[in-house]
Design a protein around this motif. Sequence first.
Motif, PDB file in Angstrom:
ATOM      1  N   ASN A  99       0.800  -1.229   0.000  1.00  7.33           N
ATOM      2  CA  ASN A  99       0.000   0.000   0.000  1.00  7.33           C
ATOM      3  C   ASN A  99       0.831   1.277   0.000  1.00  7.33           C
ATOM      4  O   ASN A  99       0.325   2.351   0.364  1.00  7.33           O
ATOM      5  N   ARG A 100       2.090   1.164  -0.430  1.00  2.00           N
ATOM      6  CA  ARG A 100       2.956   2.350  -0.469  1.00  2.00           C
ATOM      7  C   ARG A 100       3.629   2.491  -1.837  1.00  2.00           C
ATOM      8  O   ARG A 100       4.741   2.997  -1.938  1.00  2.00           O
ATOM      9  N   TYR A 101       2.908   2.076  -2.884  1.00  2.00           N
ATOM     10  CA  TYR A 101       3.453   2.274  -4.228  1.00  2.00           C
ATOM     11  C   TYR A 101       2.321   2.327  -5.256  1.00  2.00           C
ATOM     12  O   TYR A 101       1.220   1.826  -5.026  1.00  2.00           O
ATOM     13  N   VAL A 102       2.628   2.978  -6.359  1.00  2.00           N
ATOM     14  CA  VAL A 102       1.751   3.029  -7.528  1.00  2.00           C
ATOM     15  C   VAL A 102       2.286   2.031  -8.544  1.00  2.00           C
ATOM     16  O   VAL A 102       3.505   1.934  -8.746  1.00  2.00           O
ATOM     17  N   VAL A 103       1.389   1.298  -9.209  1.00  2.00           N
ATOM     18  CA  VAL A 103       1.828   0.285 -10.168  1.00  2.00           C
ATOM     19  C   VAL A 103       1.244   0.566 -11.546  1.00  2.00           C
ATOM     20  O   VAL A 103       0.120   1.075 -11.681  1.00  2.00           O
ATOM     21  N   ALA A 104       2.025   0.264 -12.564  1.00  2.00           N
ATOM     22  CA  ALA A 104       1.576   0.295 -13.958  1.00  2.00           C
ATOM     23  C   ALA A 104       2.130  -0.938 -14.645  1.00  2.00           C
ATOM     24  O   ALA A 104       3.171  -1.467 -14.244  1.00  2.00           O
ATOM     25  N   VAL A 105       1.428  -1.381 -15.692  1.00  2.00           N
ATOM     26  CA  VAL A 105       1.807  -2.625 -16.367  1.00  2.00           C
ATOM     27  C   VAL A 105       1.648  -2.449 -17.871  1.00  2.00           C
ATOM     28  O   VAL A 105       0.624  -1.923 -18.335  1.00  2.00           O
ATOM     29  N   GLY A 106       2.642  -2.897 -18.640  1.00  2.00           N
ATOM     30  CA  GLY A 106       2.491  -2.856 -20.090  1.00  2.00           C
ATOM     31  C   GLY A 106       3.819  -2.947 -20.820  1.00  2.00           C
ATOM     32  O   GLY A 106       4.898  -2.956 -20.212  1.00  2.00           O
ATOM     33  N   ARG A 107       3.727  -3.014 -22.150  1.00  2.00           N
ATOM     34  CA  ARG A 107       4.924  -3.022 -22.982  1.00  2.00           C
ATOM     35  C   ARG A 107       5.541  -1.631 -23.028  1.00  2.00           C
ATOM     36  O   ARG A 107       4.839  -0.624 -22.929  1.00  2.00           O
ATOM     37  N   PHE A 108       6.847  -1.593 -23.201  1.00  2.00           N
ATOM     38  CA  PHE A 108       7.563  -0.318 -23.226  1.00  2.00           C
ATOM     39  C   PHE A 108       7.533   0.255 -24.645  1.00  2.00           C
ATOM     40  O   PHE A 108       8.513   0.188 -25.399  1.00  2.00           O
ATOM     41  N   VAL A 109       6.377   0.793 -24.987  1.00  2.00           N
ATOM     42  CA  VAL A 109       6.183   1.485 -26.257  1.00  2.00           C
ATOM     43  C   VAL A 109       5.559   2.835 -25.942  1.00  2.00           C
ATOM     44  O   VAL A 109       4.898   3.012 -24.918  1.00  2.00           O
ATOM     45  N   GLU A 110       5.764   3.785 -26.847  1.00  2.00           N
ATOM     46  CA  GLU A 110       5.441   5.177 -26.542  1.00  2.00           C
ATOM     47  C   GLU A 110       3.975   5.392 -26.197  1.00  2.00           C
ATOM     48  O   GLU A 110       3.638   6.192 -25.319  1.00  2.00           O
ATOM     49  N   GLU A 111       3.057   4.666 -26.891  1.00  2.00           N
ATOM     50  CA  GLU A 111       1.636   4.933 -26.670  1.00  2.00           C
ATOM     51  C   GLU A 111       1.137   4.493 -25.295  1.00  2.00           C
ATOM     52  O   GLU A 111       0.042   4.851 -24.889  1.00  2.00           O
ATOM     53  N   LYS A 112       1.954   3.731 -24.559  1.00  2.00           N
ATOM     54  CA  LYS A 112       1.551   3.362 -23.197  1.00  2.00           C
ATOM     55  C   LYS A 112       1.693   4.524 -22.221  1.00  2.00           C
ATOM     56  O   LYS A 112       1.141   4.482 -21.120  1.00  2.00           O
ATOM     57  N   GLY A 113       2.445   5.545 -22.594  1.00  2.00           N
ATOM     58  CA  GLY A 113       2.492   6.769 -21.794  1.00  2.00           C
ATOM     59  C   GLY A 113       3.267   6.671 -20.495  1.00  2.00           C
ATOM     60  O   GLY A 113       3.107   7.531 -19.614  1.00  2.00           O
TER      61      GLY A 113
END
Length: 363
Positions: free
Chosen positions: A195-209
């Motif tokens: 509960n002390r972090y923000v998570v994101a998931v995805g391929r490392f391509v520009e449109e993932k932001g």
Amino acid sequence: MKIVVIGTRGIPEIQGGVETHCQQLYPRIAAMGHDVTIVRRTPYVGASKGMKEFKGVHLVDVYAPRKKSIEAIVHTTLAMLKARSLNPDVLHVHAIGPGLLVPFARLLGMKVVSTNHGPDYDRQKWGRLAKFVLKTGERLSAKGSNKVIVISQVIADILSTKYGRKDTELIYNGVEIPNLSTDTDYIERLGLKPNRYVVAVGRFVEEKGFHDLIRAFASLAPEGYKLAIAGDADHEDGYSRSLKQLAAEYGVVLTGFIRGEKMRQLMNNASLFCLPSYHEGLPIVLLEAMSYARDVAVSDIPANRLPVLSPDDYYPVGNVEALASLLGRKLKAGATPRKYDLSNYDWDNIARQTVEVYRRVLT
């Protein structure tokens, strides 16, 4: 019924939204008594090289060059020839890039169902020629397929307006309700606290932001919180290298591509999930975060506008300052689990709907 599937890199445990879709969908269709074969791309099979079956689904590996500009077209051509030799009742083609060769499949005498996962030509990674090819694939698959499945109403509207294809079948992406992990050993090894972090998931391509997310998080600098991003690049390029450098500069935790228990721990213990994408179809990873009852912060692109989310979950895509403000408000409110109605995204129902589309093609 005999079904051959092409257009995916493959299964199991291969990075990508279409790949997750296929891994969830086709074992269920096989369990219903159907003969299902997925044609995989050789560069991606990794540790599963030589695997002939996964949960009742036959796996066939066909060559693909490891070059993003020609990978899909070369593999799709070879995969369609392989599919023809298997004599399927239905050929199921995923995504608009492989959709370029739907007329070829029809010339080979196969019944074709295509699934449009979104306008891939909107992705920043593609140049002018690639965008033209993808738009052509969208048009040829829309006009040439016996049946077209779309994963969102946005895509259905695009095909209706541009090509007059008004009989598309709307079948959403799905999500499994996860087996929640009570362990924290993996995230602790990453230096993360529950509960002390923000998570994101995805391929490392520009449109993932992800570059927007890193800059927004760095400008916010929330005390006691970290940012973790799970994923990697399919093809290492200038963008993915610069993203990793930016992450290192600001102390972002990069996990690489993960699945299973590692992903369960990462999702289950996050304070907040963020999806800063410029382009999506119907993002499975967002549904997965919601299945963990995580609070979410997402860009306001049409594909992300799910009816179960509220206006307070969105920020204007590409606006780093607005994203930082939204992250700040959400983190200040604390990690409160949210209950979402995910009944429209049930994989068992999606499998039944898909088989019904196949049946209509054959009648």
